[in-house]
Design an enzyme around this catalytic site. Sequence first.
Site, PDB file in Angstrom:
ATOM      1  CG  ASN A   9       0.906  50.473  99.777  1.00 43.67           C
ATOM      2  OD1 ASN A   9       1.391  50.799  99.147  1.00 43.67           O
ATOM      3  ND2 ASN A   9      -0.506  50.982 100.682  1.00 43.67           N
ATOM      4  CG  ASP A  69      -3.962  44.639 107.858  1.00 42.06           C
ATOM      5  OD1 ASP A  69      -3.934  44.432 106.435  1.00 42.06           O
ATOM      6  OD2 ASP A  69      -4.636  44.169 109.165  1.00 42.06           O
ATOM      7  CE1 TYR A 152      -5.964  57.889 106.956  1.00 48.48           C
ATOM      8  CE2 TYR A 152      -4.806  55.578 106.806  1.00 48.48           C
ATOM      9  CZ  TYR A 152      -6.087  56.695 106.495  1.00 48.48           C
ATOM     10  OH  TYR A 152      -7.055  56.073 106.552  1.00 48.48           O
ATOM     11  CG  HIS A 178       3.973  50.981 111.425  1.00 53.15           C
ATOM     12  ND1 HIS A 178       4.586  52.564 110.503  1.00 53.15           N
ATOM     13  CD2 HIS A 178       3.245  51.074 110.354  1.00 53.15           C
ATOM     14  CE1 HIS A 178       4.155  52.045 109.467  1.00 53.15           C
ATOM     15  NE2 HIS A 178       3.379  51.555 109.388  1.00 53.15           N
TER      16      HIS A 178
HETATM   17  P1  IMP Z   1      -3.484  46.831 104.340  1.00 55.23           P
HETATM   18  O1  IMP Z   1      -2.544  47.172 103.051  1.00 55.23           O
HETATM   19  O2  IMP Z   1      -4.545  46.512 104.358  1.00 55.23           O
HETATM   20  O3  IMP Z   1      -2.492  46.674 105.638  1.00 55.23           O
HETATM   21  O4  IMP Z   1      -3.144  48.497 104.720  1.00 55.23           O
HETATM   22  C1  IMP Z   1      -2.730  49.589 105.021  1.00 55.23           C
HETATM   23  C2  IMP Z   1      -2.853  50.600 105.157  1.00 55.23           C
HETATM   24  O5  IMP Z   1      -2.886  51.459 106.759  1.00 55.23           O
HETATM   25  C3  IMP Z   1      -2.193  51.108 103.989  1.00 55.23           C
HETATM   26  O6  IMP Z   1      -2.880  51.508 102.921  1.00 55.23           O
HETATM   27  C4  IMP Z   1      -2.267  53.116 104.451  1.00 55.23           C
HETATM   28  O7  IMP Z   1      -3.421  53.775 104.909  1.00 55.23           O
HETATM   29  C5  IMP Z   1      -1.958  52.445 106.085  1.00 55.23           C
HETATM   30  N1  IMP Z   1      -0.520  52.766 106.499  1.00 55.23           N
HETATM   31  C6  IMP Z   1       0.013  52.019 107.154  1.00 55.23           C
HETATM   32  N2  IMP Z   1       0.881  51.563 107.262  1.00 55.23           N
HETATM   33  C7  IMP Z   1       1.578  53.136 106.979  1.00 55.23           C
HETATM   34  C8  IMP Z   1       2.750  53.870 106.691  1.00 55.23           C
HETATM   35  O8  IMP Z   1       4.201  53.345 107.084  1.00 55.23           O
HETATM   36  N3  IMP Z   1       2.613  55.222 106.296  1.00 55.23           N
HETATM   37  C9  IMP Z   1       1.085  55.444 106.118  1.00 55.23           C
HETATM   38  N4  IMP Z   1      -0.055  54.926 105.770  1.00 55.23           N
HETATM   39  C10 IMP Z   1       0.617  53.767 106.109  1.00 55.23           C
END
Ligand code: IMP
Length: 198
Positions: A9, A69, A152, A178
Amino acid sequence: MKLLVATTNPGKLREIAGILEHAPVELVSLDDVGEIPEPEEIGLTFADNARLKALYYHRATGLPSVADDSGLEIEALDGLPGIHSARWEGSDYAVKFRKIYELLDMKGKRGSSARFVCRVALADRGEVIFESAGVIEGVIADTPRGDHGFGYDPIFLYPPLGRTTAELDRDLKATVSHRGRAFEALAVFLKSPPNGRW
Ligand code: IMP
């Protein structure tokens, strides 16, 4: 010491690189290590998935690897989208936001409390050697606002600053978010590991 930041990401990667800027490590991204298929995130919690990803990329590359995560938990939606935040209702955030507002309006709770949660895991020498967590509490904004951040952020209002996290620049978001809190703890560990090395 090289440290692989195991995320695909780009929004997260920018934030993490900013937070670890002064840590005594040379950051390596997944773009630097060749094609590695993504692991399935089958954990039932943020912590499980962070551990799973850190260990997976550490085993695949031999490098110390850190993974996070994270996701958004909306109180009035019983914690949705939670660990499914990235893929919940597809990948178009305009569509995701519409769905959230539709569900909240059905309950008469557009301004529901919400929180972003982040779990971090660092894997090295075949095991998880460090874990941390961070949370930021807020509410769902009336309408999406702001162009910074990712995911988000436009709908997450942080009341102490009266702005959504998409209205905060990267450094300010890192001091309250966070991910900022969880990776700050990692930065402290990297600077002074308990047994003198990690
Ligand atoms: P992961 O890559 O499986 O941890 O998914 C994390 C997902 O949570 C991201 O793709 C966003 O949709 C959401 N997310 C996590 N942290 C943030 C943030 O700091 N801002 C906005 N969305 C977030």
